[in-house]
Write an enzyme that holds these catalytic residues in place. Structure first.
Site, PDB file in Angstrom:
ATOM      1  N   LEU A   1       0.848  -1.189   0.000  1.00  0.00           N
ATOM      2  CA  LEU A   1       0.000   0.000   0.000  1.00  0.00           C
ATOM      3  C   LEU A   1       0.883   1.239   0.000  1.00  0.00           C
ATOM      4  O   LEU A   1       1.926   1.275   0.659  1.00  0.00           O
ATOM      5  CB  LEU A   1      -0.902   0.027   1.238  1.00  0.00           C
ATOM      6  CG  LEU A   1      -2.165  -0.839   1.215  1.00  0.00           C
ATOM      7  CD1 LEU A   1      -2.805  -0.851   2.599  1.00  0.00           C
ATOM      8  CD2 LEU A   1      -3.163  -0.344   0.177  1.00  0.00           C
ATOM      9  N   ASP A   2       0.467   2.282  -0.730  1.00  0.00           N
ATOM     10  CA  ASP A   2       1.198   3.542  -0.740  1.00  0.00           C
ATOM     11  C   ASP A   2       1.232   4.148   0.660  1.00  0.00           C
ATOM     12  O   ASP A   2       0.376   3.857   1.501  1.00  0.00           O
ATOM     13  CB  ASP A   2       0.551   4.540  -1.700  1.00  0.00           C
ATOM     14  CG  ASP A   2       0.603   4.075  -3.150  1.00  0.00           C
ATOM     15  OD1 ASP A   2       1.538   3.318  -3.486  1.00  0.00           O
ATOM     16  OD2 ASP A   2      -0.278   4.473  -3.934  1.00  0.00           O
ATOM     17  N   VAL A   3       2.198   5.013   0.896  1.00  0.00           N
ATOM     18  CA  VAL A   3       2.321   5.678   2.194  1.00  0.00           C
ATOM     19  C   VAL A   3       1.042   6.426   2.551  1.00  0.00           C
ATOM     20  O   VAL A   3       0.572   6.382   3.693  1.00  0.00           O
ATOM     21  CB  VAL A   3       3.519   6.656   2.191  1.00  0.00           C
ATOM     22  CG1 VAL A   3       3.537   7.481   3.476  1.00  0.00           C
ATOM     23  CG2 VAL A   3       4.827   5.893   2.041  1.00  0.00           C
TER      24      VAL A   3
END
Length: 345
Positions: A38-40
């Protein structure tokens, strides 16, 4: 070594790698992996595999996923989310009716170009590294599937719309948001993104962790999920002592139709038997219930006596997962063999 799954909820603001580090500090020297970065700026479900469960991660990577995301219309960023810089603006903002109606255009098989700010590699280099250096990134289109897409809310004042989607692996929500906006003659980027489900893992029973001090190893293990849980909707065979030994040592293993195959449809499946003895063939129709809708749907499985082929199934021995693999003309070919007990034989 313990072998299980953890349903972890990644908070916004930390990377998936940072969360892995946190879990490792809690569990100690244990083999760990996760399914689906998952992206930050994103939050939500990030399943963790512990011990022998790491051998099944590829099945979760292939699983359907669900997301809830909010799109800001009228602007475009270089990253597709709020972490990037605004690179274009447009005065055209869709109406509520348009924001709802556009969903039907995207349901089905879709071709999508991944964002430049992604972990995909270009000539061995991560695309996002090239993008940060200001270099042009060209990524090939990918075929994905949108199983469901609907608008949950439209905020005219803030020019935003919140959507729910169920999609296949490889789907980039940032790209989907941009494509939605373009289809509405506007621009858009993601300001909020939450992954609500990965396969069997759902957010309502997820473990939330922000630091290694928040939870103990015992508490994590008490909330663990058995390794076989993600296999409940996959065909299963029970091995005899001799079959288990053959599989364990990588030898050819045959299963007998009359003895073994009549009980393939177990767990989430119900079996309907239809036979034609003159042609010596059988057709199984596996009926599965969709828990979210309560509806059932059929999965046809054509079987010819003695020549049955299945792309993916698992074998258990004395109730314990032994291997996953494929079946070709009654011969089991193992893809992964598991060591879940010290004294198997």
């Amino acid at each position: 070594m313990s072998n299980y799954w953890l349903n972890i909820y990644k908070p916004r603001g930390i990377s998936s790698a940072q969360l892995v580090s946190i879990v490792k500090k809690i569990l100690g020297k244990t083999k760990i992996g996760h399914a689906g970065t998952l992206d930050v700026e994103a939050e939500g479900i990030l399943p963790f595999a512990v011990g022998e469960a790491t051998k099944l991660i590829h099945l979760l990577v292939d699983a359907r996923k669900t997301y809830i995301f909010t799109v800001k219309f009228g602007m475009q960023t270089n990253s597709g989310d709020c972490a990037g810089k605004v690179i274009a603006t447009k005065d055209c903002i869709p109406s509520q009716e348009e924001a709802y109606a556009v969903c039907s255009k995207f349901i089905g098989n879709v071709t999508q170009i991944p964002p430049a700010f992604s972990a995909l590699k270009v000539n061995g280099v991560r695309a996002y590294k090239l993008a940060r250096e200001g270099k042009k990134v060209e990524l090939k289109p990918r075929n994905i599937t949108i199983y469901d897409l609907k608008c949950l809310n439209f905020d005219e004042k803030n020019a935003t719309a919140t959507y729910y989607t169920e999609c296949s692996k490889g789907t980039y929500i940032r790209t989907l948001a941009e494509d939605l906006a373009l289809s509405l003659q506007s621009l858009g980027f993601v300001i909020e993104l939450r992954r609500t489900q990965v396969g069997i893992f759902k957010e309502e029973n997820a473990i939330r962790i922000k630091s290694p001090d928040e939870i103990t190893k015992n508490a994590l293990e008490e909330n663990s999920i058995k390794i076989e849980a993600i296999l409940d909707d996959i065909l299963v065979l029970d091995a005899t002592d001799s079959q288990a030994q053959q599989i364990k040592y990588g030898q050819k293993c045959l299963f007998n139709y009359e003895k073994d195959f009549r009980h393939l449809a177990k767990f989430a499946y119900r079996e309907e038997f239809k036979g034609n003895t003159e042609r010596n063939t059988t057709a199984y129709t596996l009926v599965r219930e969709d828990a979210s809708t309560g509806l059932t749907y059929k999965l046809p499985l054509e079987v010819e006596f003695g020549k049955m082929s299945v792309d993916l199934l698992w074998v258990r021995y004395k109730g314990t997962l032994l291997a996953i693999g494929s079946l070709n003309k009654s011969c089991f070919n193992s893809l992964r063999v598991f060591n879940l007990t010290q004294d198997f034989f």
